[in-house]
Design a protein around this motif. Structure first.
Motif, PDB file in Angstrom:
ATOM      1  N   ALA A  24      26.242  66.702 -33.011  1.00  0.00           N
ATOM      2  CA  ALA A  24      24.998  67.396 -33.355  1.00  0.00           C
ATOM      3  C   ALA A  24      24.636  68.423 -32.286  1.00  0.00           C
ATOM      4  N   ALA A  25      24.893  68.091 -31.013  1.00  0.00           N
ATOM      5  CA  ALA A  25      24.649  69.052 -29.932  1.00  0.00           C
ATOM      6  C   ALA A  25      25.605  70.237 -30.038  1.00  0.00           C
ATOM      7  N   GLU A  26      26.867  69.973 -30.398  1.00  0.00           N
ATOM      8  CA  GLU A  26      27.828  71.059 -30.629  1.00  0.00           C
ATOM      9  C   GLU A  26      27.306  72.011 -31.693  1.00  0.00           C
ATOM     10  N   GLN A  27      26.888  71.440 -32.814  1.00  0.00           N
ATOM     11  CA  GLN A  27      26.471  72.240 -33.962  1.00  0.00           C
ATOM     12  C   GLN A  27      25.198  73.028 -33.686  1.00  0.00           C
ATOM     13  N   SER A  28      24.266  72.420 -32.962  1.00  0.00           N
ATOM     14  CA  SER A  28      22.947  73.030 -32.785  1.00  0.00           C
ATOM     15  C   SER A  28      22.853  73.928 -31.557  1.00  0.00           C
ATOM     16  N   GLY A  29      23.941  74.043 -30.805  1.00  0.00           N
ATOM     17  CA  GLY A  29      23.960  74.965 -29.679  1.00  0.00           C
ATOM     18  C   GLY A  29      23.284  74.448 -28.421  1.00  0.00           C
ATOM     19  N   ARG A  30      23.065  73.146 -28.328  1.00  0.00           N
ATOM     20  CA  ARG A  30      22.409  72.596 -27.146  1.00  0.00           C
ATOM     21  C   ARG A  30      23.386  72.480 -25.985  1.00  0.00           C
ATOM     22  N   GLY A  31      22.857  72.647 -24.778  1.00  0.00           N
ATOM     23  CA  GLY A  31      23.683  72.486 -23.588  1.00  0.00           C
ATOM     24  C   GLY A  31      23.660  71.077 -23.053  1.00  0.00           C
ATOM     25  N   TYR A  60      30.371  81.722 -17.317  1.00  0.00           N
ATOM     26  CA  TYR A  60      29.305  80.762 -17.604  1.00  0.00           C
ATOM     27  C   TYR A  60      28.135  81.454 -18.287  1.00  0.00           C
ATOM     28  N   GLN A  61      27.508  80.763 -19.239  1.00  0.00           N
ATOM     29  CA  GLN A  61      26.327  81.278 -19.921  1.00  0.00           C
ATOM     30  C   GLN A  61      25.209  80.240 -19.816  1.00  0.00           C
ATOM     31  N   ALA A  62      24.103  80.634 -19.236  1.00  0.00           N
ATOM     32  CA  ALA A  62      22.945  79.741 -19.179  1.00  0.00           C
ATOM     33  C   ALA A  62      22.328  79.630 -20.567  1.00  0.00           C
ATOM     34  N   LEU A  63      21.751  78.472 -20.856  1.00  0.00           N
ATOM     35  CA  LEU A  63      21.061  78.250 -22.124  1.00  0.00           C
ATOM     36  C   LEU A  63      19.615  77.876 -21.848  1.00  0.00           C
ATOM     37  N   GLU A  64      18.714  78.405 -22.649  1.00  0.00           N
ATOM     38  CA  GLU A  64      17.291  78.103 -22.506  1.00  0.00           C
ATOM     39  C   GLU A  64      16.752  77.582 -23.839  1.00  0.00           C
TER      40      GLU A  64
END
Length: 244
Positions: free
Chosen positions: A138-145, A69-73
């Motif tokens: 768009a979330a996939e492309q922009s790296g959003r969690g 798992y990788q947390a996103l900020e």
């Protein structure tokens, strides 16, 4: 090659194995032609993402092994709800896509007096699914969690009268008040009203003002309805969010 980032509408946890959903299989294994042991990044819109790899790739199916798992900020600290009046053709698609890339929290499509889009129940259901898929991509492309929710369209006046955020903004090019004069809301939430291609009527602007919306203009140029979300979200995040 860049590691593909894939949205899956499933619970995710480390050390689990599951069948890759068919739509993702077609993209990953048929279009990208990835094979066993190729790396993937998975996310389910609940925050964070997971390193994973393809296993058991066959002609019509494949499995994924979830690794760590990788947390996103990278979510904006300002939760912007975008009240976007419906527009024709691909303009609504563009507005949703770019709003998600720019960090929007939630999207509320709206019907207004000058809105030229008419949808029956069946077409409306399909449109909501279509818009939500655009938000996912768009979330996939922009790296959003997180994947912003696209709500079912409602009447503009119903939305403005029930909006509870502390800071409420109406995009109105006749206003001389700049957004830089506004104070950051204590609840870190902003609602933004954007009109259709023909603009908001004066009665709609006045009604929004009565319910606490503040008209603002972003410079001396008139923005298109699909351009305005990107500009206002950028300004909000530059003033109070995560653009430095």
């Amino acid at each position: 090659m860049r590691i593909p980032r894939i949205y899956v509408d499933l619970p995710l946890q480390e050390s689990s194995v599951f069948d890759l959903p068919q739509a993702s299989f077609q993209h990953v294994c048929k279009v990208l032609r990835l094979k066993n042991d190729y790396s993937l990044i998975l996310f389910n819109g609940q925050g964070g993402q997971y390193q994973a790899k393809l296993i058991n790739v066959e002609k019509r199916s494949a499995q994924v092994e979830v690794l760590n798992y990788q947390a996103l900020e990278n979510e904006s600290p300002i939760k912007v709800t975008l009240g976007q009046t419906l527009s024709r053709g691909e303009r609504m698609d563009y507005a949703i896509q770019k709003a998600v890339e720019a960090g929007v929290h939630r999207i509320q499509p709206l019907f207004s007096e000058r809105c030229e889009v008419k949808l029956n129940t069946e077409r409306l259901d399909k449109k909501i699914q279509h818009w939500q898929q655009i938000a996912i991509s768009a979330a996939e492309q922009s790296g959003r969690g997180h994947v912003p929710e696209v709500l079912s369209p409602i009447n503009l006046l119903d939305w403005t009268s029930n909006c509870k955020d502390m800071l409420k903004i109406t995009m109105h090019h006749h206003s001389a008040k700049p957004i830089s004069e506004m104070s950051e809301p204590e609840d870190k939430a902003v609602s933004v009203l954007i009109g259709p291609e023909g603009g908001l009527t004066e009665s709609e602007v006045e009604a929004s003002i009565q319910h606490g919306f503040q008209p603002v203009a972003l410079g001396s140029r008139v923005l298109r309805t699909e351009t305005a979300p990107v500009v206002i979200l950028t300004c909000i995040n530059l003033l109070w969010g995560d653009i430095h």
